[in-house]
Design a protein around this motif. Structure first.
Motif, mmCIF file in Angstrom:
data_model
loop_
_atom_site.group_PDB
_atom_site.id
_atom_site.type_symbol
_atom_site.label_atom_id
_atom_site.label_comp_id
_atom_site.label_asym_id
_atom_site.label_seq_id
_atom_site.Cartn_x
_atom_site.Cartn_y
_atom_site.Cartn_z
ATOM 1 N N PRO A 366 0.836 -1.207 0.000
ATOM 2 C CA PRO A 366 0.000 0.000 0.000
ATOM 3 C C PRO A 366 0.872 1.257 0.000
ATOM 4 C CG PRO A 366 -0.718 -1.554 1.693
ATOM 5 C CD PRO A 366 0.598 -2.054 1.187
ATOM 6 N N ILE A 367 0.364 2.309 -0.612
ATOM 7 C CA ILE A 367 1.085 3.585 -0.628
ATOM 8 C C ILE A 367 0.879 4.296 0.706
ATOM 9 C CG2 ILE A 367 1.140 5.912 -1.626
ATOM 10 C CD1 ILE A 367 0.541 4.649 -4.335
ATOM 11 N N ILE A 368 1.975 4.565 1.385
ATOM 12 C CA ILE A 368 1.967 5.357 2.615
ATOM 13 C C ILE A 368 2.811 6.602 2.339
ATOM 14 C CG2 ILE A 368 2.452 5.425 5.084
ATOM 15 C CD1 ILE A 368 0.386 3.338 4.369
ATOM 16 N N ASP A 369 2.142 7.705 2.026
ATOM 17 C CA ASP A 369 2.824 8.942 1.653
ATOM 18 C C ASP A 369 3.037 9.790 2.905
ATOM 19 O OD1 ASP A 369 3.739 11.325 0.581
ATOM 20 O OD2 ASP A 369 2.324 11.314 -1.093
ATOM 21 N N VAL A 370 4.305 9.985 3.286
ATOM 22 C CA VAL A 370 4.616 10.694 4.534
ATOM 23 C C VAL A 370 5.267 12.049 4.274
ATOM 24 C CG1 VAL A 370 4.817 8.574 5.880
ATOM 25 C CG2 VAL A 370 6.837 9.478 4.701
ATOM 26 N N ARG A 371 5.214 12.532 3.043
ATOM 27 C CA ARG A 371 6.000 13.717 2.671
ATOM 28 C C ARG A 371 5.385 15.036 3.099
ATOM 29 N NH1 ARG A 371 6.360 12.612 -3.581
ATOM 30 N NH2 ARG A 371 4.186 12.018 -3.102
ATOM 31 N N ASP A 372 4.071 15.079 3.293
ATOM 32 C CA ASP A 372 3.392 16.316 3.662
ATOM 33 C C ASP A 372 3.828 17.430 2.696
ATOM 34 O OD1 ASP A 372 1.545 17.698 5.289
ATOM 35 O OD2 ASP A 372 3.133 18.464 6.561
ATOM 36 N N ASN A 373 4.171 18.605 3.217
ATOM 37 C CA ASN A 373 4.651 19.708 2.354
ATOM 38 C C ASN A 373 6.144 19.923 2.533
ATOM 39 O OD1 ASN A 373 4.623 20.725 4.920
ATOM 40 N ND2 ASN A 373 3.737 22.712 4.376
ATOM 41 N N HIS A 374 6.886 18.855 2.801
ATOM 42 C CA HIS A 374 8.320 18.979 3.086
ATOM 43 C C HIS A 374 9.109 19.479 1.889
ATOM 44 C CE1 HIS A 374 7.601 15.796 6.444
ATOM 45 N NE2 HIS A 374 7.266 17.014 6.826
ATOM 46 N N SER A 375 8.551 19.354 0.699
ATOM 47 C CA SER A 375 9.258 19.861 -0.486
ATOM 48 C C SER A 375 9.522 21.359 -0.366
ATOM 49 C CB SER A 375 8.455 19.561 -1.753
ATOM 50 O OG SER A 375 7.180 20.189 -1.699
ATOM 51 N N GLN A 376 8.614 22.079 0.271
ATOM 52 C CA GLN A 376 8.810 23.520 0.443
ATOM 53 C C GLN A 376 9.992 23.807 1.364
ATOM 54 O OE1 GLN A 376 5.104 25.414 1.612
ATOM 55 N NE2 GLN A 376 3.907 24.069 0.283
ATOM 56 N N LEU A 377 10.091 23.031 2.456
ATOM 57 C CA LEU A 377 11.220 23.194 3.373
ATOM 58 C C LEU A 377 12.520 22.823 2.693
ATOM 59 C CD1 LEU A 377 12.382 23.687 6.239
ATOM 60 C CD2 LEU A 377 11.911 21.263 6.710
ATOM 61 N N ILE A 378 12.505 21.738 1.913
ATOM 62 C CA ILE A 378 13.706 21.303 1.203
ATOM 63 C C ILE A 378 14.169 22.382 0.232
ATOM 64 C CG2 ILE A 378 14.562 19.631 -0.500
ATOM 65 C CD1 ILE A 378 12.687 17.562 0.896
ATOM 66 N N ARG A 379 13.226 22.987 -0.462
ATOM 67 C CA ARG A 379 13.570 24.070 -1.394
ATOM 68 C C ARG A 379 14.155 25.261 -0.645
ATOM 69 N NH1 ARG A 379 9.701 26.341 -6.267
ATOM 70 N NH2 ARG A 379 11.061 28.046 -6.966
ATOM 71 N N GLU A 380 13.578 25.594 0.506
ATOM 72 C CA GLU A 380 14.075 26.724 1.295
ATOM 73 C C GLU A 380 15.485 26.466 1.801
ATOM 74 O OE1 GLU A 380 12.907 29.379 5.280
ATOM 75 O OE2 GLU A 380 11.663 27.666 4.678
ATOM 76 N N ILE A 381 15.715 25.254 2.337
ATOM 77 C CA ILE A 381 17.050 24.918 2.830
ATOM 78 C C ILE A 381 18.041 24.864 1.673
ATOM 79 C CG2 ILE A 381 18.431 23.104 3.915
ATOM 80 C CD1 ILE A 381 15.965 22.409 5.597
ATOM 81 N N GLY A 382 17.584 24.341 0.529
ATOM 82 C CA GLY A 382 18.457 24.278 -0.636
ATOM 83 C C GLY A 382 18.986 25.640 -1.023
ATOM 84 N N ALA A 383 18.115 26.639 -1.010
ATOM 85 C CA ALA A 383 18.535 27.997 -1.356
ATOM 86 C C ALA A 383 19.371 28.614 -0.244
ATOM 87 C CB ALA A 383 17.314 28.867 -1.645
ATOM 88 N N ALA A 384 18.962 28.393 1.005
ATOM 89 C CA ALA A 384 19.660 29.011 2.139
ATOM 90 C C ALA A 384 21.072 28.475 2.311
ATOM 91 C CB ALA A 384 18.863 28.795 3.422
ATOM 92 N N GLY A 385 21.327 27.245 1.846
ATOM 93 C CA GLY A 385 22.651 26.656 1.961
ATOM 94 C C GLY A 385 23.508 26.821 0.717
#
Length: 772
Positions: A366-385
């Protein structure tokens, strides 16, 4: 120092047989520094201190429950809790007690996202997170990863990483952690542990201790024993153990012991490191688990403080016999089981914790999707670093009018086609994970157990193409040619290169000829060449950095799944760059000295002597008068900042005493008075430019008898144009102390301490003095 084979055998024998008690934080039998035997030899410290829960009310309550649980177990059940099994589901799983409803603990990689699973996120690497110098993002990162681990029912996350500390510049795993400064590592570890455990997952801080190279990290039949990292007592405390104090202070429920030998005793059977330092001096309440396959003995490991072995491999099958014949006491076994259960209860995992939903990659589930909106945080950290290190005549940010015709070159710009066709690229083994070699496409993470499994990758080419299309521009691209054609009307050339690194091997060079030639070849025909470098560690740039046609250079780190989006945010000015280097970039490899390469030793008992002591990275460059290309803490912005109004205020509710009080119990993280804030220091940061931006103000202290400057604080402040913000630094007793190898305690000195605040380790804008 080197020891003979017979001497090494004697040390091992003594470690197995010695049963020394009476070790204490306050007492020492040494009368002078030359007597301290903590270099090449590891003094025995027995017995293992029993966990007691005295660190806090939460730990105390957890220990009450843990003892009640363990009291109900028979010998076989207790032993089963200490055994780790590597299954097709979890990377490791402890034994269970079904009759009491305990299913064991599931352990999963890793420090930058769950490895080998679907519908999970690929976060930036630990080194990229460190380049943000942002405590809030560090906490948010830990919390988000824990949300995904918990969502899959995982009990223990194998992270965060505080070792390797980046001693070896070419070390294969330096990208997993923050870099070579103990203060920065410690802050990141503390924030990550807090974020992880605030969400109910046990943080397993690793690797304890001195695991600074991949070459001969494990024993082999062909060569002999693993490498011995030989480290003196002062260096151990002030550099390598320092960051773990923050992790423990934050409540880390587990610690992973490392592969290699430490002062000629394997780390996972080193009683000095586990019993003496971790569990006595630093008051660790949780459990110690071995790195996978890191346990090299039975009785010696158990008595030295190892609590859980991963995975079993048959090593632990005789523990019942060891307890029965008295080689391992029943008290030690009870403590092993109790420590594990105490961490379980400390994180309240007995209260409606999600069911385990980890599944083998090749099995329908079964698909258990645990990502929520973490892509936004990843993008923010990607730019900040993302760190901007060159920007001639304000080449960046790009504007629609000056970047209508964009040419993109280099293998790192796009995801190579065949990568999508091979599912093993998604977090497989140690050499078949995402970005597994230089020419396999854009690099978002390094290799090995610290890697992750992206649900997708936004490549630089994809993100730039979308922006150029929106601006009604046009693109030309060539990903693989070493000397591509540059069309004459091109307004800006973007060249993408990378530098890969992985667990299991150390790098052979900090440059590569193909990539350097590519940059120079493009720059020869393009007067506005921007270089973007994704790197798993230090990467030198001397062959082209002074080329007048190379107008901008970006260290883009290892930004995770949103790599292209984060980069476009910087390239086109949606985000003003604020990342700072967490390591020194030299002008030539030789500038790193003896710590450039891993130690190569073909003997049966290989030795790596850490003779440089605490002088690695910027501390060594400062001592040696070596001029770096880009110093530790350096990074450019699209705006400018001035520093003013330094203020130093002593806290009036604490005593600035030379010695810590000796009638206070040690708690997890060490002597509690070490964490007292003695001084509050501040400075005013003014944005004198035209755009809003964040500045990382850095505090360096000159501590007598120590390196000329050491990072002891940082504060990232967002400032609007023509406005000001105050950067604040809290300086603790530990921050001002040095380790006394004779007294075996941290001490302040009656002396003048220089205080410097600036934009990097060599751009110091404000100076003052603390007098003790």
């Amino acid at each position: 120092m080197r020891i003979s084979h017979s001497a090494a055998a004697l040390i091992t024998t003594n470690s197995l047989l010695a049963c020394v008690s009476g070790y204490s934080f306050e007492q020492s039998t040494y009368t002078n520094e030359s007597e301290v035997p903590f270099y090449g030899l590891s003094p025995p410290v027995y017995p293992t201190p029993e966990g007691n829960g005295k660190s806090s009310l939460a730990w105390a309550a957890a220990y009450v429950k843990a003892r009640e649980f363990v009291a109900q177990l028979d010998l076989e059940e207790k032993v089963n809790l200490t055994v780790g099994y590597q299954t097709s589901v979890c990377h490791g799983h402890t034994g269970s007690v079904p009759r009491l409803g305990f299913g064991g603990l599931c352990f999963e990689d890793g420090p930058s996202g769950i490895r080998g699973q679907d519908f999970v996120s690929a976060f930036p690497a630990g080194s990229h997170l460190a380049a943000t110098w942002d405590k809030n993002l560090m906490y948010a990162y830990g919390k988000a990863i824990a949300e995904e681990e918990k969502g899959k029912g995982v009990n223990v996350i194998l992270g965060p990483v505080g070792g390797p500390a980046g001693r070896v510049t070419r070390g294969g795993r330096v990208w997993e952690g923050p870099g070579p400064d103990p203060y920065l590592i410690g802050i990141q570890l503390g924030q990550l542990v807090t974020g992880i455990q605030d969400n109910g997952v046990i943080a397993c801080s690793k690797h304890w201790l001195f695991n600074e190279q991949e070459y001969r990290r494990l024993p082999t039949i062909n060569y002999g024993e693993a490498m011995s990292s030989n480290v003196d007592d002062l260096t151990m405390h002030e550099l390598y153990a320092w960051p773990f104090m923050n992790a423990l202070r934050a409540g880390s429920g587990a610690v992973m012991c490392s592969y290699q030998r430490a002062n000629n005793s394997y780390s996972c059977q080193n009683s000095k490191l586990m019993n003496g330092v971790l569990k006595t001096e630093l008051g660790f309440e949780g459990f110690v688990v071995s790195d996978w396959g890191g346990q090299q003995s039975g009785v010696a490991s158990a008595n030295a403080g190892l609590d859980v072995v991963m995975p079993w491999f048959g090593w632990w099958q005789n523990l019942t016999t060891m307890v029965t014949n008295g080689s391992v006491s029943i008290e030690r076994l009870d403590d092993m089981a109790t420590r594990q259960m105490a961490s379980y209860y400390f994180l309240k995992q007995d209260e409606k914790y999600p069911d385990l939903s980890i599944s083998p990659y090749n099995v329908q589930h079964p698909i258990i999707d645990v990502r929520d909106n973490h892509s936004q945080l990843i993008r923010e950290i990607g730019a900040a670093g993302t760190v901007l290190v060159k920007n001639t005549n304000k080449t960046l940010p790009l504007k629609a009018s000056t970047a209508r015709f964009v040419s993109i070159f280099g293998y790192d710009a796009e995801v190579k086609a065949e990568a999508w066709e091979d599912p093993t690229r998604y977090g497989g083994g140690y050499d078949v994970n995402w970005g597994w070699n230089t020419f396999n496409g854009t690099l978002i993470t390094g290799g090995g157990s610290g890697s992750n499994s992206p649900p997708y990758v936004v490549s630089p080419f994809q993100a730039i193409q979308q922006r150029v299309v929106a601006n009604k521009g046009m693109l030309r691209w060539d990903f693989f040619s070493g000397n591509p054609t540059v069309e004459a009307s091109t307004q800006v050339c973007l060249v993408f290169i990378n530098s890969y690194s992985s667990e299991s091997f150390d790098r052979l060079s900090l440059t590569d000829e193909f990539s350097d030639n590519l940059v120079n070849n493009v720059a020869t025909n393009c007067s506005n060449t921007v270089v973007v470098l994704h790197a798993a560690g230090t990467r030198l740039v001397e062959s082209w950095i002074d080329n007048e046609n190379v107008t901008a250079v970006i260290y883009a780190g290892l930004p995770g799944q949103e790599a292209g989006s984060s980069l476009v945010d910087i390239l086109f000015g949606d985000v003003t760059p604020s990342g700072k280097l967490s390591h020194t970039v030299a002008r030539k490899e030789e500038d790193y000295g003896e710590v450039l390469n891993s130690t190569i030793d073909y003997s049966a008992f290989p030795q790596s002597n850490f003779t440089e002591g605490v002088y690695i990275d910027y501390r060594a460059f400062d001592r040696n008068g070596t001029v770096p290309r880009f110093e530790f803490g350096f990074g450019l912005s699209y705006t400018t900042f001035t520093y003013s109004n330094i203020s130093i205020v002593q806290r009036d509710n604490v005593s600035v005493a030379e010695y810590p009080s000796k009638n206070i119990s040690i708690v997890q993280g060490g002597h509690p008075e070490l964490w007292d804030v003695l001084f509050e220091i501040s400075a005013v940061i003014t944005n004198t430019g035209e755009v809003a931006g964040a500045e990382v103000a850095q505090l360096y202290l000159g501590i007598p008898t120590a390196p000329v400057r050491q990072l002891r604080g940082f504060d990232k402040v967002m400032v609007q144009p023509e406005e000001a913000a105050t950067a604040l630094f809290e300086v603790t007793r530990r921050d001002l102390s040095t380790w006394d190898v004779v007294a075996q305690e941290w001490k302040l000195q009656k002396a003048n301490y220089t205080v410097s605040i600036g934009a990097s380790s060599r751009d110091l804008r404000l100076n003052s003095t603390i007098v003790l």
